[in-house]
Design an enzyme around this catalytic site. Structure first.
Site, mmCIF file in Angstrom:
data_model
loop_
_atom_site.group_PDB
_atom_site.id
_atom_site.type_symbol
_atom_site.label_atom_id
_atom_site.label_comp_id
_atom_site.label_asym_id
_atom_site.label_seq_id
_atom_site.Cartn_x
_atom_site.Cartn_y
_atom_site.Cartn_z
ATOM 1 N N MET A 37 0.850 -1.191 0.000
ATOM 2 C CA MET A 37 0.000 0.000 0.000
ATOM 3 C C MET A 37 0.891 1.248 0.000
ATOM 4 S SD MET A 37 -3.424 -0.984 2.021
ATOM 5 C CE MET A 37 -2.897 -0.765 3.675
ATOM 6 N N HIS A 41 9.041 0.781 3.358
ATOM 7 C CA HIS A 41 10.111 0.775 4.360
ATOM 8 C C HIS A 41 11.003 -0.445 4.105
ATOM 9 C CE1 HIS A 41 7.673 -2.326 6.197
ATOM 10 N NE2 HIS A 41 6.659 -1.475 6.339
ATOM 11 N N GLY A 43 11.155 -3.282 5.401
ATOM 12 C CA GLY A 43 10.433 -4.562 5.323
ATOM 13 C C GLY A 43 9.977 -4.832 3.899
ATOM 14 N N HIS A 44 9.393 -3.802 3.258
ATOM 15 C CA HIS A 44 8.956 -3.969 1.860
ATOM 16 C C HIS A 44 10.161 -4.258 0.957
ATOM 17 C CE1 HIS A 44 5.621 -1.177 3.271
ATOM 18 N NE2 HIS A 44 4.952 -2.206 2.800
ATOM 19 N N GLN A 68 -10.247 -2.580 2.798
ATOM 20 C CA GLN A 68 -9.801 -3.186 4.050
ATOM 21 C C GLN A 68 -9.835 -2.198 5.220
ATOM 22 O OE1 GLN A 68 -5.992 -4.210 2.096
ATOM 23 N NE2 GLN A 68 -4.971 -3.625 3.993
ATOM 24 N N LYS A 188 4.870 -10.370 8.886
ATOM 25 C CA LYS A 188 4.673 -9.558 10.085
ATOM 26 C C LYS A 188 3.203 -9.632 10.491
ATOM 27 C CE LYS A 188 6.100 -5.178 11.976
ATOM 28 N NZ LYS A 188 4.924 -4.327 12.162
ATOM 29 N N ASP A 189 2.320 -9.451 9.507
ATOM 30 C CA ASP A 189 0.910 -9.722 9.764
ATOM 31 C C ASP A 189 0.701 -11.189 9.426
ATOM 32 O OD1 ASP A 189 -1.783 -10.111 9.766
ATOM 33 O OD2 ASP A 189 -2.248 -8.143 8.944
HETATM 34 O O1 PAF Z 1 0.018 -5.782 3.814
HETATM 35 C C1 PAF Z 1 -0.390 -4.864 3.075
HETATM 36 O O2 PAF Z 1 0.310 -3.884 2.793
HETATM 37 C C2 PAF Z 1 -1.792 -4.956 2.483
HETATM 38 O O3 PAF Z 1 -2.690 -5.542 3.368
HETATM 39 C C3 PAF Z 1 -1.844 -5.650 1.105
HETATM 40 C C4 PAF Z 1 -1.408 -7.104 1.196
HETATM 41 C C5 PAF Z 1 -0.958 -4.905 0.129
HETATM 42 C C6 PAF Z 1 -3.272 -5.645 0.568
HETATM 43 O O4 PAF Z 1 -3.765 -4.357 0.406
#
Ligand code: PAF
Length: 281
Positions: A37, A41, A43-44, A68, A188-189
């Site tokens: 989204m 950072h 992590g990404h 969401q 992480k999630d």
């Molecule tokens: O983890 C996230 O950044 C979001 O939940 C995702 C997987 C990109 C879905 O919008």
């Protein structure tokens, strides 16, 4: 001398995104997707580096998904820094190929009336005590969702009842548009990771399992079908059909003695996924 930085192609249109993927695949390239989204950072970036190892080409999606967010959560102040994100991606050795940055992935009744810079703001809208996201609360007419019904219930799902439904829905949309070979998600999630993994892999894994059983001599089609149906049902899917048919005539077979294809269609919520695997013994 500093290594030259690769500038990603920025695609905002979903048809153009799908066309790019299909063109690349027709040239024999594999595609990895890192859904985000934005406001990237470290992590990404580590997920991007992982994707770069796995496939020939890498797509990073940047899309703040209103599906969401609950009305009580302030979507309009969700941080974004698109230019910063691009320069962070350009600093990754090897660089990414595409940044998919769509304006809107949902069907809105009145999309033309919407302010194009509006991320679906809903900060002044109150929830009604039901499961309602920003999209419904804003009267945008969206009502089709993918749900992973058991896994979404506990942990974060208790206090954020729309969150995982929104994630499963947007991830399904991204998969259908980018058509990646591999998608990389952080753990992480953990609940999100598990839900997405369950949803996406249940069908293809169970088909691969059936193929490997057949390769090992289990050629009874009823048994192969039963194991796939059980695996998909346990993952929350409702089978539409699961058939093992001759590759030429598409007639169902009882035992595998010629090249067959195992075809399956299953409903996850209101989304119908289809897949198949050829078995050539
Ligand atoms: O983890 C996230 O950044 C979001 O939940 C995702 C997987 C990109 C879905 O919008």
């Amino acid at each position: 001398m500093e290594a030259s930085k690769k500038e990603p192609l920025i695609i905002t249109d979903k048809e153009q995104m799908r066309k790019w993927s299909r063109t690349m695949r027709s040239q024999g390239k594999s595609i990895g997707l890192v859904p985000t989204m934005g406001y990237l950072h470290q992590g990404h970036i580590s997920l991007v580096k992982e994707a770069l190892k796995l496939t020939n080409l890498t797509v990073v999606s940047i899309y703040v998904n209103p599906g969401q967010f609950a009305p009580s959560e302030d979507l309009s102040t969700y941080p974004s820094d698109f230019h910063g994100d691009i320069s962070k991606l350009m600093s990754v050795p090897g660089g990414v190929d595409v940044v998919f940055h769509p304006h809107n992935l949902y069907d809105y009744e009145n999309d033309t009336k919407r302010n194009k810079n509006d991320k679906g703001a809903c900060k002044n809208l109150e929830g009604k005590g039901e499961v309602v996201s920003c999209l419904e609360e804003s009267g945008m007419g969206h009502e089709t969702w993918v749900r992973v019904e058991k896994l979404e219930n506990g942990l974060c799902g208790k206090s954020r009842p729309v969150f995982f439904r929104g994630v499963a829905t947007v991830v399904t949309k991204l998969f259908n548009i980018v058509e990646p070979d591999v998608a990389v998600f952080g753990k992480k999630d953990y609940q999100q990771w598990r839900i997405v993994q369950r949803m996406a892999l249940s069908i293809s894994r169970s088909l691969l399992g059936a193929k490997s059983s057949a390769d090992n001599g289990h050629i009874n089609c009823r048994e192969l079908r039963d194991s796939v149906i059980q695996a998909v049902s346990e993952a929350g899917g409702r089978i539409d059909y699961a058939e093992i048919v001759d590759q030429e005539s598409l007639q169902a077979v009882e035992e595998i003695s010629s090249p067959v294809v195992f075809c399956i269609a299953a409903w996850f919520g209101r989304v119908r996924l289809i897949d198949n695997i050829e078995i050539n013994l």
